[in-house]
Design an enzyme around this catalytic site. Structure first.
Site, PDB file in Angstrom:
ATOM      1  N   LYS A 174     -10.172   6.644  11.883  1.00  0.00           N
ATOM      2  CA  LYS A 174      -9.004   6.310  12.724  1.00  0.00           C
ATOM      3  C   LYS A 174      -7.783   6.683  11.881  1.00  0.00           C
ATOM      4  O   LYS A 174      -7.290   5.885  11.095  1.00  0.00           O
ATOM      5  CB  LYS A 174      -9.032   4.812  13.060  1.00  0.00           C
ATOM      6  CG  LYS A 174      -8.291   4.412  14.332  1.00  0.00           C
ATOM      7  CD  LYS A 174      -6.858   4.839  14.393  1.00  0.00           C
ATOM      8  CE  LYS A 174      -5.929   3.982  13.566  1.00  0.00           C
ATOM      9  NZ  LYS A 174      -4.541   4.532  13.499  1.00  0.00           N
ATOM     10  N   GLU A 177      -1.497   7.510  13.612  1.00  0.00           N
ATOM     11  CA  GLU A 177      -1.081   8.081  14.896  1.00  0.00           C
ATOM     12  C   GLU A 177       0.171   8.956  14.746  1.00  0.00           C
ATOM     13  O   GLU A 177       0.610   9.574  15.693  1.00  0.00           O
ATOM     14  CB  GLU A 177      -0.851   6.968  15.932  1.00  0.00           C
ATOM     15  CG  GLU A 177       0.209   5.936  15.604  1.00  0.00           C
ATOM     16  CD  GLU A 177      -0.320   4.780  14.746  1.00  0.00           C
ATOM     17  OE1 GLU A 177      -1.040   5.045  13.746  1.00  0.00           O
ATOM     18  OE2 GLU A 177       0.022   3.615  15.047  1.00  0.00           O
ATOM     19  N   SER A 227      -0.129  -0.084   4.497  1.00  0.00           N
ATOM     20  CA  SER A 227       0.789  -1.073   3.930  1.00  0.00           C
ATOM     21  C   SER A 227       0.048  -2.388   3.647  1.00  0.00           C
ATOM     22  O   SER A 227      -0.993  -2.671   4.259  1.00  0.00           O
ATOM     23  CB  SER A 227       1.943  -1.314   4.897  1.00  0.00           C
ATOM     24  OG  SER A 227       1.420  -1.736   6.137  1.00  0.00           O
ATOM     25  N   CYS A 282       2.120   6.526  -2.287  1.00  0.00           N
ATOM     26  CA  CYS A 282       1.789   5.209  -2.833  1.00  0.00           C
ATOM     27  C   CYS A 282       1.811   5.234  -4.356  1.00  0.00           C
ATOM     28  O   CYS A 282       1.820   4.192  -4.991  1.00  0.00           O
ATOM     29  CB  CYS A 282       0.433   4.753  -2.343  1.00  0.00           C
ATOM     30  SG  CYS A 282      -0.875   5.796  -2.972  1.00  0.00           S
ATOM     31  N   GLU A 384       8.681  -2.605  -1.009  1.00  0.00           N
ATOM     32  CA  GLU A 384       8.410  -1.157  -1.077  1.00  0.00           C
ATOM     33  C   GLU A 384       9.397  -0.442  -0.138  1.00  0.00           C
ATOM     34  O   GLU A 384       9.455  -0.744   1.060  1.00  0.00           O
ATOM     35  CB  GLU A 384       6.972  -0.901  -0.619  1.00  0.00           C
ATOM     36  CG  GLU A 384       6.549   0.541  -0.734  1.00  0.00           C
ATOM     37  CD  GLU A 384       5.109   0.762  -0.259  1.00  0.00           C
ATOM     38  OE1 GLU A 384       4.688   0.144   0.736  1.00  0.00           O
ATOM     39  OE2 GLU A 384       4.410   1.575  -0.894  1.00  0.00           O
TER      40      GLU A 384
HETATM   41  P1  NAD Z   1       0.569   1.348   7.974  1.00  0.00           P
HETATM   42  O1  NAD Z   1       0.045   0.114   7.359  1.00  0.00           O
HETATM   43  O2  NAD Z   1       1.692   1.250   8.936  1.00  0.00           O
HETATM   44  O3  NAD Z   1      -0.614   2.106   8.781  1.00  0.00           O
HETATM   45  C1  NAD Z   1      -1.854   2.365   8.188  1.00  0.00           C
HETATM   46  C2  NAD Z   1      -2.922   2.377   9.272  1.00  0.00           C
HETATM   47  O4  NAD Z   1      -2.984   1.093   9.883  1.00  0.00           O
HETATM   48  C3  NAD Z   1      -2.656   3.384  10.386  1.00  0.00           C
HETATM   49  O5  NAD Z   1      -3.858   4.019  10.727  1.00  0.00           O
HETATM   50  C4  NAD Z   1      -2.111   2.522  11.514  1.00  0.00           C
HETATM   51  O6  NAD Z   1      -2.421   3.031  12.788  1.00  0.00           O
HETATM   52  C5  NAD Z   1      -2.803   1.190  11.296  1.00  0.00           C
HETATM   53  N1  NAD Z   1      -1.967   0.046  11.727  1.00  0.00           N
HETATM   54  C6  NAD Z   1      -0.618  -0.033  11.707  1.00  0.00           C
HETATM   55  N2  NAD Z   1      -0.216  -1.245  12.163  1.00  0.00           N
HETATM   56  C7  NAD Z   1      -1.342  -1.928  12.470  1.00  0.00           C
HETATM   57  C8  NAD Z   1      -1.581  -3.256  12.986  1.00  0.00           C
HETATM   58  N3  NAD Z   1      -0.576  -4.083  13.272  1.00  0.00           N
HETATM   59  N4  NAD Z   1      -2.852  -3.633  13.165  1.00  0.00           N
HETATM   60  C9  NAD Z   1      -3.875  -2.810  12.876  1.00  0.00           C
HETATM   61  N5  NAD Z   1      -3.702  -1.553  12.389  1.00  0.00           N
HETATM   62  C10 NAD Z   1      -2.460  -1.117  12.186  1.00  0.00           C
HETATM   63  O7  NAD Z   1       0.915   2.363   6.781  1.00  0.00           O
HETATM   64  P2  NAD Z   1       1.644   3.771   6.860  1.00  0.00           P
HETATM   65  O8  NAD Z   1       3.084   3.571   7.162  1.00  0.00           O
HETATM   66  O9  NAD Z   1       0.870   4.707   7.707  1.00  0.00           O
HETATM   67  O10 NAD Z   1       1.470   4.268   5.344  1.00  0.00           O
HETATM   68  C11 NAD Z   1       2.343   3.922   4.315  1.00  0.00           C
HETATM   69  C12 NAD Z   1       1.812   2.762   3.504  1.00  0.00           C
HETATM   70  O11 NAD Z   1       0.527   3.084   2.985  1.00  0.00           O
HETATM   71  C13 NAD Z   1       2.664   2.440   2.289  1.00  0.00           C
HETATM   72  O12 NAD Z   1       2.751   1.053   2.172  1.00  0.00           O
HETATM   73  C14 NAD Z   1       1.889   3.043   1.126  1.00  0.00           C
HETATM   74  O13 NAD Z   1       2.137   2.445  -0.117  1.00  0.00           O
HETATM   75  C15 NAD Z   1       0.503   2.787   1.580  1.00  0.00           C
HETATM   76  N6  NAD Z   1      -0.451   3.657   0.905  1.00  0.00           N
HETATM   77  C16 NAD Z   1      -1.257   3.091  -0.040  1.00  0.00           C
HETATM   78  C17 NAD Z   1      -2.163   3.878  -0.728  1.00  0.00           C
HETATM   79  C18 NAD Z   1      -3.071   3.277  -1.748  1.00  0.00           C
HETATM   80  O14 NAD Z   1      -4.029   3.947  -2.159  1.00  0.00           O
HETATM   81  N7  NAD Z   1      -2.840   2.060  -2.178  1.00  0.00           N
HETATM   82  C19 NAD Z   1      -2.227   5.255  -0.454  1.00  0.00           C
HETATM   83  C20 NAD Z   1      -1.381   5.787   0.516  1.00  0.00           C
HETATM   84  C21 NAD Z   1      -0.504   4.968   1.197  1.00  0.00           C
END
Ligand code: NAD
Length: 499
Positions: A174, A177, A227, A282, A384
């Site tokens: 998944k 989006e 996140s 990240c 962040e």
């Molecule tokens: P996000 O948390 O908004 O989304 C990540 C995934 O979760 C997506 O597939 C999204 O569709 C899903 N999602 C979003 N809201 C949701 C909800 N309420 N309920 C269930 N699923 C949900 O993150 P993003 O904005 O796509 O990515 C950036 C974040 O990812 C930053 O915080 C970054 O630090 C982190 N990140 C961490 C690593 C790591 O290895 N620690 C690597 C890359 C990115």
């Protein structure tokens, strides 16, 4: 009419049926470039059914058969690298060279997966007891799922899917989006490489699809990257429904600059690691911690002109240092943090808010920003930002810098710049962070090591890729065997011991 992206289930593109869609933007122009279908629980269920049906035959193939599919995928990924990088760049906004790196760091995990047959070998004890042999084997879990973020649309889906598949599982991806075209293309390439239909399914969607994955009893394990609040939510709900889960979250990566550091090298590192990919990594360095006032003054003097001269450009401009942010919402959020930093009393040395990309007024561009005199209590330090904003927190001593890093709620990556071996060794030993760089600003471990943060940057016991990935995507079965000719005693009523 913009194009519509559906799902990839059972080896076929299928249109979404939920009636819900999300807009995908070209971040250079701000225009909607496509719409992506948001799956319902029923559509997730269909993908799981396909995966469940396909998985036993895949698991029954010998490991080298599966490894050869990975090898053919590697050929195809190399052949289509420019095309895939273009897809990434046009939805994420990172530059083409950076997008090629995104793909490359994912491909390296596919390379690692080619060697997974070696790690699937079990253990064997000949003569564990009288006439008794004991052996263990690693078996796939069944169906695993990966939920991935927008910022590495090639690398993170490949980190999740390749080890899972090479271990004999079927996989439901998944992806974010916001930039689904790259993961959809990677799934097509896997099919072309000979991966059977149903072994890699891509279901696009939002919270509804994620919740369906978390609750589906047909899915045995969930890997998440995104996140921290969502990572924690996914971890709690997945484990509550009895799944294995590894969930990686947000970050605030500090780089400590010691007085003896090579200052030019440290500045180059901060500029690249702080502003590359518009800070949407990240493992980006978002906090510089110079030790001592003289180090801090020297660092600021060198940083200011470099941040002012950053070349922000179109994501297709190979000469640009970085491109636009992913969405208007992300742009507004980062600008909001710059406003907040000023209100909180930090000194804004370089202000990127006024940056305009000529001819692209609606693009999601932001110039580089630099704050000095940021303190521990400020929200711009605690939270962040995920944008092209570097904060400088001045520390009086080395000990204070270590305490600062260790007190932060996140623990993904960190770095120290020094020419002193004792200091570097002490730092590596005492720092409460998952990945540490010594004169290396972005210490992302290679595929055969493991990647994972500590504290609120990672929930779960096992890291991504490397040997931990094989442990995560398999379970151990241990067999104790004795053939009838070896049986010499009658019924035993006490716990068997093997003396
Ligand atoms: P996000 O948390 O908004 O989304 C990540 C995934 O979760 C997506 O597939 C999204 O569709 C899903 N999602 C979003 N809201 C949701 C909800 N309420 N309920 C269930 N699923 C949900 O993150 P993003 O904005 O796509 O990515 C950036 C974040 O990812 C930053 O915080 C970054 O630090 C982190 N990140 C961490 C690593 C790591 O290895 N620690 C690597 C890359 C990115």
């Amino acid at each position: 009419m913009v194009k519509t992206i559906g799902h990839f289930i059972g080896g076929k593109h299928v249109a979404g049926t939920s009636g819900r869609f999300a807009d995908i933007y070209n971040p250079n122009t701000g225009e909607v470039s496509a719409k992506v279908a948001l799956a319902s629980a029923a559509e997730v269920g269909a993908a799981v059914d396909n995966a469940k049906a396909a998985q036993p035959a895949w698991a029954a193939k010998n490991p080298q058969f599966r490894a050869r599919v990975m090898m053919r995928f590697l050929d195809l990924a190399a052949k289509h690298r420019e095309e895939v990088a273009h897809l990434i760049s046009m939805e994420h906004g990172k530059t083409i060279p950076d997008a090629l790196g995104d793909l490359q760091r994912g491909v390296e995990v596919a390379e690692f997966a080619v060697g997974i047959p070696h790690l699937l070998k079990g253990e064997y004890t000949d003569g564990a007891g009288p006439g008794i042999d004991m052996y263990s084997m690693r078996q796939p879990l069944g169906v695993a799922a990966g939920i991935t973020p927008f910022n590495f649309p090639a690398m993170i889906p490949l980190w999740k899917a390749c080890p899972a598949i090479a271990c004999g599982n079927a996989f439901i991806l998944k992806p974010s989006e916001r930039d689904p075209s790259c993961p959809m293309r990677l799934a097509e390439l896997f099919l072309e490489a000979g991966l059977p239909e149903g072994i890699l399914n891509v279901v696009n969607g939002d919270k509804e699809a994620v919740d369906a994955i978390l609750d589906d009893p047909g899915i045995a394990a969930v890997g998440f990257v995104g996140s921290t609040p969502i990572a924690h939510y996914v971890y709690s709900r997945a484990t509550a429904s009895g799944k294995r889960a590894q969930c990686f979250g947000g970050a605030k990566n500090h780089m400590v600059v010691m007085p003896d550091a090579d200052m030019n090298q440290a500045v180059d590192a901060l500029i690249g690691a702080g502003f590359g990919s518009a800070g949407e990594r990240c493992m980006a360095i978002s906090v510089a911690v110079p030790v001592g006032e003289a180090t801090a003054d020297a660092l600021i003097d060198k940083l200011v002109p470099r941040v002012e001269k950053l070349k922000v450009g179109l994501s297709t401009d190979r000469e640009a240092d970085y491109g636009p942010l992913v969405t208007k919402q992300a742009l507004e959020r980062v600008k909001g943090y710059i406003d907040l930093g000023i209100k909180e009393g930090a000194t804004l040395k370089v202000d990127g808010r006024g940056f305009r990309m000529q001819g692209y007024d609606n693009g999601f561009f932001l110039g580089g920003s630099l704050f000095d005199h940021v303190t521990k209590d400020m929200r711009i330090y605690k939270e962040e930002i995920f944008g092209p904003v570097l904060s400088v927190v001045r520390a009086k001593t080395y000990e204070e810098s270590v305490a600062l890093v260790n007190d932060h709620e996140f623990g993904n990556g960190t770095a120290i710049y020094t020419r002193d071996g004792d200091t570097a060794r002490d730092f590596a030993s005492k720092i409460q962070i998952g990945m540490v760089g010594i004169n290396v600003p972005i210490p992302v471990p290679l595929a055969y090591h493991t990647f994972g943060g500590w504290k609120r940057s990672g929930f779960g016991d096992l890291n991504q890729h490397g040997p931990d990935a094989v442990r995560f995507y398999t379970r151990t079965k241990t067999v104790t065997a004795r053939w009838p000719s070896g049986i010499k005693e009658g019924a035993q009523f006490s716990i068997p011991t093997m003396r």
